[in-house]
Design a protein around this motif. Sequence first.
Motif, PDB file in Angstrom:
ATOM      1  N   HIS A 341      27.201  29.231  -4.155  1.00  0.00           N
ATOM      2  CA  HIS A 341      26.723  30.277  -3.246  1.00  0.00           C
ATOM      3  C   HIS A 341      27.251  30.076  -1.827  1.00  0.00           C
ATOM      4  O   HIS A 341      26.538  30.323  -0.849  1.00  0.00           O
ATOM      5  N   SER A 342      28.485  29.643  -1.712  1.00  0.00           N
ATOM      6  CA  SER A 342      29.141  29.592  -0.409  1.00  0.00           C
ATOM      7  C   SER A 342      30.115  30.754  -0.299  1.00  0.00           C
ATOM      8  O   SER A 342      30.631  31.255  -1.300  1.00  0.00           O
ATOM      9  N   VAL A 343      30.344  31.194   0.935  1.00  0.00           N
ATOM     10  CA  VAL A 343      31.245  32.304   1.231  1.00  0.00           C
ATOM     11  C   VAL A 343      32.236  31.835   2.295  1.00  0.00           C
ATOM     12  O   VAL A 343      31.829  31.279   3.327  1.00  0.00           O
ATOM     13  N   TYR A 344      33.523  32.041   2.034  1.00  0.00           N
ATOM     14  CA  TYR A 344      34.561  31.724   3.013  1.00  0.00           C
ATOM     15  C   TYR A 344      35.431  32.961   3.225  1.00  0.00           C
ATOM     16  O   TYR A 344      35.754  33.676   2.265  1.00  0.00           O
ATOM     17  N   VAL A 345      35.810  33.206   4.466  1.00  0.00           N
ATOM     18  CA  VAL A 345      36.809  34.216   4.782  1.00  0.00           C
ATOM     19  C   VAL A 345      37.977  33.491   5.437  1.00  0.00           C
ATOM     20  O   VAL A 345      37.835  32.904   6.513  1.00  0.00           O
ATOM     21  N   TRP A 346      39.134  33.524   4.745  1.00  0.00           N
ATOM     22  CA  TRP A 346      40.328  32.829   5.215  1.00  0.00           C
ATOM     23  C   TRP A 346      41.282  33.820   5.873  1.00  0.00           C
ATOM     24  O   TRP A 346      41.524  34.909   5.356  1.00  0.00           O
ATOM     25  N   LEU A 351      51.504  32.924   4.460  1.00  0.00           N
ATOM     26  CA  LEU A 351      51.332  32.275   3.162  1.00  0.00           C
ATOM     27  C   LEU A 351      52.422  31.250   2.868  1.00  0.00           C
ATOM     28  O   LEU A 351      52.340  30.528   1.888  1.00  0.00           O
ATOM     29  N   ARG A 352      53.475  31.208   3.717  1.00  0.00           N
ATOM     30  CA  ARG A 352      54.508  30.203   3.475  1.00  0.00           C
ATOM     31  C   ARG A 352      53.967  28.799   3.707  1.00  0.00           C
ATOM     32  O   ARG A 352      54.453  27.837   3.130  1.00  0.00           O
ATOM     33  N   ASP A 353      52.965  28.694   4.576  1.00  0.00           N
ATOM     34  CA  ASP A 353      52.335  27.401   4.827  1.00  0.00           C
ATOM     35  C   ASP A 353      50.825  27.594   4.725  1.00  0.00           C
ATOM     36  O   ASP A 353      50.171  27.919   5.719  1.00  0.00           O
ATOM     37  N   PRO A 354      50.252  27.411   3.532  1.00  0.00           N
ATOM     38  CA  PRO A 354      48.813  27.662   3.366  1.00  0.00           C
ATOM     39  C   PRO A 354      47.942  26.764   4.230  1.00  0.00           C
ATOM     40  O   PRO A 354      46.784  27.083   4.482  1.00  0.00           O
ATOM     41  N   ARG A 355      48.510  25.646   4.696  1.00  0.00           N
ATOM     42  CA  ARG A 355      47.705  24.780   5.561  1.00  0.00           C
ATOM     43  C   ARG A 355      47.450  25.430   6.931  1.00  0.00           C
ATOM     44  O   ARG A 355      46.595  24.988   7.685  1.00  0.00           O
ATOM     45  N   ARG A 356      48.204  26.460   7.220  1.00  0.00           N
ATOM     46  CA  ARG A 356      47.988  27.170   8.474  1.00  0.00           C
ATOM     47  C   ARG A 356      46.912  28.244   8.327  1.00  0.00           C
ATOM     48  O   ARG A 356      46.598  28.947   9.275  1.00  0.00           O
ATOM     49  N   ALA A 357      46.394  28.381   7.127  1.00  0.00           N
ATOM     50  CA  ALA A 357      45.311  29.340   6.911  1.00  0.00           C
ATOM     51  C   ALA A 357      44.095  28.932   7.735  1.00  0.00           C
ATOM     52  O   ALA A 357      43.649  27.791   7.694  1.00  0.00           O
ATOM     53  N   GLY A 358      43.578  29.861   8.495  1.00  0.00           N
ATOM     54  CA  GLY A 358      42.425  29.565   9.349  1.00  0.00           C
ATOM     55  C   GLY A 358      41.133  29.987   8.678  1.00  0.00           C
ATOM     56  O   GLY A 358      41.091  30.966   7.928  1.00  0.00           O
ATOM     57  N   LYS A 359      40.073  29.252   8.945  1.00  0.00           N
ATOM     58  CA  LYS A 359      38.752  29.622   8.417  1.00  0.00           C
ATOM     59  C   LYS A 359      38.094  30.551   9.428  1.00  0.00           C
ATOM     60  O   LYS A 359      37.598  30.130  10.458  1.00  0.00           O
ATOM     61  N   LEU A 360      38.111  31.841   9.110  1.00  0.00           N
ATOM     62  CA  LEU A 360      37.525  32.824  10.013  1.00  0.00           C
ATOM     63  C   LEU A 360      36.003  32.773   9.966  1.00  0.00           C
ATOM     64  O   LEU A 360      35.327  32.936  10.988  1.00  0.00           O
ATOM     65  N   TYR A 361      35.453  32.546   8.765  1.00  0.00           N
ATOM     66  CA  TYR A 361      33.996  32.584   8.589  1.00  0.00           C
ATOM     67  C   TYR A 361      33.640  31.729   7.388  1.00  0.00           C
ATOM     68  O   TYR A 361      34.399  31.621   6.427  1.00  0.00           O
ATOM     69  N   SER A 362      32.471  31.100   7.454  1.00  0.00           N
ATOM     70  CA  SER A 362      31.968  30.369   6.292  1.00  0.00           C
ATOM     71  C   SER A 362      30.457  30.304   6.346  1.00  0.00           C
ATOM     72  O   SER A 362      29.853  30.325   7.425  1.00  0.00           O
ATOM     73  N   ALA A 363      29.862  30.266   5.183  1.00  0.00           N
ATOM     74  CA  ALA A 363      28.415  30.124   5.067  1.00  0.00           C
ATOM     75  C   ALA A 363      28.110  29.442   3.749  1.00  0.00           C
ATOM     76  O   ALA A 363      28.799  29.661   2.753  1.00  0.00           O
ATOM     77  N   LEU A 364      27.088  28.617   3.758  1.00  0.00           N
ATOM     78  CA  LEU A 364      26.668  27.915   2.540  1.00  0.00           C
ATOM     79  C   LEU A 364      25.182  28.150   2.337  1.00  0.00           C
ATOM     80  O   LEU A 364      24.374  27.783   3.192  1.00  0.00           O
ATOM     81  N   TYR A 365      24.839  28.764   1.215  1.00  0.00           N
ATOM     82  CA  TYR A 365      23.460  29.139   0.941  1.00  0.00           C
ATOM     83  C   TYR A 365      22.911  28.357  -0.249  1.00  0.00           C
ATOM     84  O   TYR A 365      23.656  27.704  -0.976  1.00  0.00           O
TER      85      TYR A 365
END
Length: 740
Positions: A341-346, A351-365
């Motif tokens: 029940h966690s939600v992440y918005v990446w 996409l050439r470097d997925p490590r550059r993906a930023g975590k815009l939002y996250s929640a853990l319920y």
Amino acid sequence: MTAERSGTIRSRIKNLLRSPSIKLRRSGTARHKEDLSGKVTLEKALGITAPGNRALACDPRTGLLAYPAGCVVVLLNPRKNKQHHIFNSSSGHMPAVRVWDVSERLQVSELQEHKYGVACVAFSPNGKYIVSVGYQHDMMVNVWNWKKNVVVAANKVSSKVTAVSFSDDSSYFVTAGNRHVKFWYLDHAKTSKVNATVPLLGRSGLLGELRNNFFSDVACGRGRQASSTFCITSSGLLCEFNDRRLLDKWVELRTSQATCLSVTDELIFCGCSDGTVRAFSPVNLHFLCNLPRPHYLGADIASMVDASQLFSCRSEARYPDTVAVTYDPTNRWLSCVYNDHSVYVWDVRDLRDPRRAGKLYSALYHSSCVWSVEVRGEEVRLPPGSFLSCSSDNTIRLWNVDGHGALSGNILSHVIYVDDNITSLLDTESITVAGGNTEKAGSSGSEGPQTDLSRSGIRTLTVSPNGEHLASGDRMGVLRIHDVDSMEEILNVQAHDSEILSLEFSKPDSGLQLLATAGRDRLIHVLDAGSEYRLVQTLDEHSSSITAVRFAVGCNGDHCSPGPELQFFLLSQEDQGLEFTRTHHVVRKTTLYDMDVEPTRKYAAVGCQDRSIRIFNISNGKQKKLYKGSQGEDGTLIKVQIDPSGLYIATSCSDKNISIFDFYSGECVATMFGHSEIVTGLKFSSDCRHLITVSGDSCIFVWRLSPELTIRMRQRLVDLRPPCSSSSQSEPQPRAMNLR
């Protein structure tokens, strides 16, 4: 005699007019209900109940993410961490497809053609049609012109269907499920001219050697790949069907299970087990990259304030499974839901470097039933607006509604894991191995919803008056004490033979530091919190489980059990030490479920099986007043809670509705609904601004009380404070109990 008869006639007329079946009162009743529901608004829904891709959607124009939390649709702006909510105002057991205006959050259309439940729905890209697929026993596929409110085409389907997707030109749609991929074609000439429902033409996909697979999700191609259809199998294959319905090619996802799919004209995202999301090209199914994984199970997420900390993977770590993905091509955001029940918005701009993906939002319920909630008191050393919750998932969580700590800066909530069993963190009830439809079964037992008895879970919790200790009791009878500052466990003892149902610290003005624990084993243990929780006395007067125990005035205690009895005890200081003696024993025909004591400690309110609230005088054990504690005509009162000022009492009923009543007159001042399971706990915030409710649906709702209610409660608190100049008036005086 004449006066008596006229009084009787007036009384009968009043009773008739109270009946909801009388047409003359219907409009007035509706207005009254609207007024009551307007006194409280939902501010935050801390939870998600999306079982898969069919319960997750995004709007590329606004960036809003939509998902269910109980019976509420949450519209989340992930950039601003702001929520809006859509409520299902209709009730009943008839499955329905409903269309809502998102900006107005009002229902504009409704279709009730399915008998057993709706498995999945989809809008056609041109916005004209909605296709809905019923549960397996329903066996119906309906195409609905929702603006005209007419079913234009329908047919039966014999397989279990879990996903549906419309083609780019709205000419056909595809359903997928157990050994099932089927293409359904719309004859626009017939559906536009004929008012009656026409048969829906369907053709099965040519599955070849993959015919025995479970196809867990489907998505029609977009743009250059509009003639293709993409599916994933639960066994871990990404498949492509060509324009002749032929399974043209497939690739292995190299995962133990694949669950969900999101397709655009440039990208394919596949959600898999162990937190994995893989990206492919829709042109040739070439692998592009792996997306970041969420936190690993059991991680100390309170320390994760930066997304880069998520990338420090541990080889032995286990991650939650991905159960839903949706991609916003405008903002280039990928939203993922996991089975803890966690939600992440990446943010996946590169996409050439997925490590550059930023975590815009996250929640853990919480991932399963939330049993209890405890708010921050005046002395508790937590940020303002903080509260604690405990759950069957074996965690205690710290939340905040004022932007401090848990919900500020978009970091995850603070979690206390009471053991090392990470399996309890996963929702195993709503997600099946094959990704099929599973309805959570909620039942109304004597103490609330019944969950898997093999799981322990935390059943109740409370914080000591000085704010130093957090006490919790689990379903195995273990009592734990945590230090509030460090959240470290300082005591772990097997206090009861079975689950602990209630915990209560004595009041500060008693001069004593006691903790009472009550359990299903019919025992109450009184412990000395000031002497390392030494046992003071065990009370074994009850014949059934004890659901509530409360300390009233400095030397009185009372408690109730899920039976017809309420007992009062007097605490006295003897040569041998402290001793409790029973003073009153109240027996009623109806079962008593929960109890609370108002702040002047003169009265105890008890919630009963007959939906009544019974008010007892604590000094003599006599019933002072009785009034209805629910607006409905069905169910049982599960929980009662008095606000800090003693003016209002909140109740939860097994019909899943919540009400707030004037404690003294019994008048209903507000009603709320939105949970999909029984409300297992509720608490007013100490600042009188919020009511927090928790439920068997795993969700926590934070309700904002109207200024009118808050102002009245705060003024009452001022009136209750003893004047400094006179010690003789230090005892707060109760308001006169209305005995009408």
